[in-house]
Motif scaffolding. Structure first.
Motif, mmCIF file in Angstrom:
data_model
loop_
_atom_site.group_PDB
_atom_site.id
_atom_site.type_symbol
_atom_site.label_atom_id
_atom_site.label_comp_id
_atom_site.label_asym_id
_atom_site.label_seq_id
_atom_site.Cartn_x
_atom_site.Cartn_y
_atom_site.Cartn_z
ATOM 1 N N PHE A 200 0.708 -1.160 0.060
ATOM 2 C CA PHE A 200 -0.089 -0.028 0.043
ATOM 3 C C PHE A 200 0.799 1.286 0.261
ATOM 4 O O PHE A 200 2.045 1.181 0.465
ATOM 5 C CB PHE A 200 -1.078 -0.163 1.203
ATOM 6 C CG PHE A 200 -1.900 -1.165 1.045
ATOM 7 C CD1 PHE A 200 -2.893 -1.220 0.145
ATOM 8 C CD2 PHE A 200 -1.311 -2.507 2.105
ATOM 9 C CE1 PHE A 200 -3.709 -2.193 0.466
ATOM 10 C CE2 PHE A 200 -2.213 -3.354 2.198
ATOM 11 C CZ PHE A 200 -3.495 -3.577 1.151
ATOM 12 N N CYS A 201 0.376 2.214 -0.526
ATOM 13 C CA CYS A 201 1.240 3.509 -0.804
ATOM 14 C C CYS A 201 1.241 4.345 0.742
ATOM 15 O O CYS A 201 0.071 4.284 1.193
ATOM 16 C CB CYS A 201 0.130 4.389 -1.724
ATOM 17 S SG CYS A 201 1.004 5.999 -1.885
ATOM 18 N N CYS B 34 -1.184 7.612 0.573
ATOM 19 C CA CYS B 34 -2.618 7.630 0.458
ATOM 20 C C CYS B 34 -3.343 6.336 0.932
ATOM 21 O O CYS B 34 -4.702 6.324 0.925
ATOM 22 C CB CYS B 34 -3.168 8.100 -0.902
ATOM 23 S SG CYS B 34 -2.709 6.915 -2.224
ATOM 24 N N SER C 285 -3.613 3.652 -0.974
ATOM 25 C CA SER C 285 -4.109 2.893 -1.944
ATOM 26 C C SER C 285 -3.036 1.722 -2.321
ATOM 27 O O SER C 285 -2.015 1.817 -1.833
ATOM 28 C CB SER C 285 -4.032 3.703 -3.434
ATOM 29 O OG SER C 285 -5.181 4.785 -3.178
ATOM 30 N N CYS D 124 2.113 3.761 -6.772
ATOM 31 C CA CYS D 124 0.679 3.932 -6.422
ATOM 32 C C CYS D 124 -0.366 3.872 -7.340
ATOM 33 O O CYS D 124 0.136 4.492 -8.560
ATOM 34 C CB CYS D 124 0.614 5.277 -5.534
ATOM 35 S SG CYS D 124 -1.109 5.515 -4.909
ATOM 36 N N GLU D 125 -1.211 3.243 -7.254
ATOM 37 C CA GLU D 125 -2.409 2.912 -8.359
ATOM 38 C C GLU D 125 -3.144 4.403 -8.564
ATOM 39 O O GLU D 125 -3.884 4.422 -9.686
ATOM 40 C CB GLU D 125 -3.257 1.867 -8.126
ATOM 41 C CG GLU D 125 -2.422 0.231 -8.376
ATOM 42 C CD GLU D 125 -3.345 -0.811 -8.505
ATOM 43 O OE1 GLU D 125 -4.526 -0.551 -7.889
ATOM 44 O OE2 GLU D 125 -2.878 -1.874 -8.645
ATOM 45 N N LYS D 126 -3.284 4.949 -7.466
ATOM 46 C CA LYS D 126 -4.038 6.058 -7.312
ATOM 47 C C LYS D 126 -3.220 7.374 -8.018
ATOM 48 O O LYS D 126 -3.842 8.290 -8.501
ATOM 49 C CB LYS D 126 -4.833 6.565 -5.997
ATOM 50 C CG LYS D 126 -5.716 7.455 -5.988
ATOM 51 C CD LYS D 126 -6.192 7.316 -4.505
ATOM 52 C CE LYS D 126 -7.326 8.809 -4.379
ATOM 53 N NZ LYS D 126 -7.830 8.812 -3.109
ATOM 54 N N ASN D 127 -2.171 7.788 -7.369
ATOM 55 C CA ASN D 127 -1.518 9.162 -7.679
ATOM 56 C C ASN D 127 -0.233 8.682 -8.320
ATOM 57 O O ASN D 127 0.372 9.856 -8.314
ATOM 58 C CB ASN D 127 -1.597 9.854 -6.023
ATOM 59 C CG ASN D 127 -0.823 9.165 -5.247
ATOM 60 O OD1 ASN D 127 0.424 8.138 -5.627
ATOM 61 N ND2 ASN D 127 -0.841 9.332 -3.992
#
Length: 182
Positions: free
Chosen positions: A15-16, A19, A21, A36-39
Motif C-alpha cells: 500500500f502507498c 494515500c 491505495s 501507487c495505483e491512485k496517484n
C-alpha cells in the motif's frame, strides 16, 4: 533478493505510504518499481546507510563486539549502526561508538563502503556500510546492546560473524596491508 527485485519487496509493501491505495509493480528503465495505483507516487526502495568503526589496539588487532540482540544475537560484529535522518556519516559513527561502548571515537579516514543485506523482522534491508578508521580515548565498556568485546588479528576472524560485509572488510584490510608491505 537482488537490488532490482521489486516483486519481492511487493510482498512486504502493498500500500502507498502517502494515500493507502494499492501499489503495483511497473518496469521503468529496466528496473521494477512500486507505483501507487491512485496517484502514481513511486515508492523507491533505496539502501539505508550505516557506519562502522575499525579500531586497532597497540598489537594491531581490530575490535569486534558481540551482539546482544537479534538479528545475529551472540555473533561478532563491527561497532556501529544505522545513520539517523539528516546525520553526517562522521557524526553517526561518533554517536554509535558513544552509545555502544561509551567511548569518544575520532574518525580519521573513510576506508571503504560495502553494500550488504540486513535481515530485520522478515525484511531484507539493503544497507551501504561506511567503514571509518579511527581512535578511541577511553577503554570501551559494554552497553546493553553489546554482549562482549574482542580483539582479532586480520587472520583471526572468528567463525560466528554477524554479516557478510564484515568478512569483506577484513579481506579489504588484508589486501591493503599486503599492498603496504610490498
Amino acid at each position: 533478493m537482488t537490488h532490482n527485485d521489486a516483486q519481492s519487496v511487493y510482498e512486504y509493501y502493498r500500500f502507498c505510504p502517502r494515500c493507502g491505495s494499492a501499489l503495483r509493480v511497473e518496469k521503468e528503465h529496466g528496473k521494477q518499481l512500486l507505483v501507487c495505483e491512485k496517484n502514481d507516487f513511486t515508492f523507491y526502495q533505496n539502501p539505508h546507510s550505516a557506519t562502522a568503526a575499525i579500531v586497532r589496539n597497540n598489537e594491531g588487532k581490530i575490535m569486534l563486539v558481540k551482539r546482544a540482540f537479534d538479528p545475529a544475537k551472540g555473533m561478532w560484529d563491527v561497532p556501529g549502526g544505522f545513520m539517523d535522518w539528516g546525520e553526517e556519516a562522521e557524526q553517526s559513527i561518533v554517536r554509535e561508538m558513544k552509545e555502544e561502548l561509551d567511548v569518544k571515537f575520532t574518525p580519521s579516514k573513510l576506508l571503504f563502503a560495502i553494500t550488504d543485506w540486513y535481515p530485520f523482522r522478515g525484511l531484507n534491508i539493503s544497507v551501504v556500510n561506511l567503514y571509518f578508521a579511527g581512535t578511541m580515548t577511553e577503554t570501551p565498556k559494554q552497553d546493553d546492546d553489546v554482549a562482549g568485546i574482542g580483539w582479532f588479528g586480520l587472520d583471526e576472524l572468528p567463525e560466528n560473524i554477524a554479516f557478510g560485509h564484515i568478512r569483506q572488510a577484513f579481506t579489504a584490510l588484508r589486501q591493503e596491508q599486503k599492498g603496504h608491505a610490498s
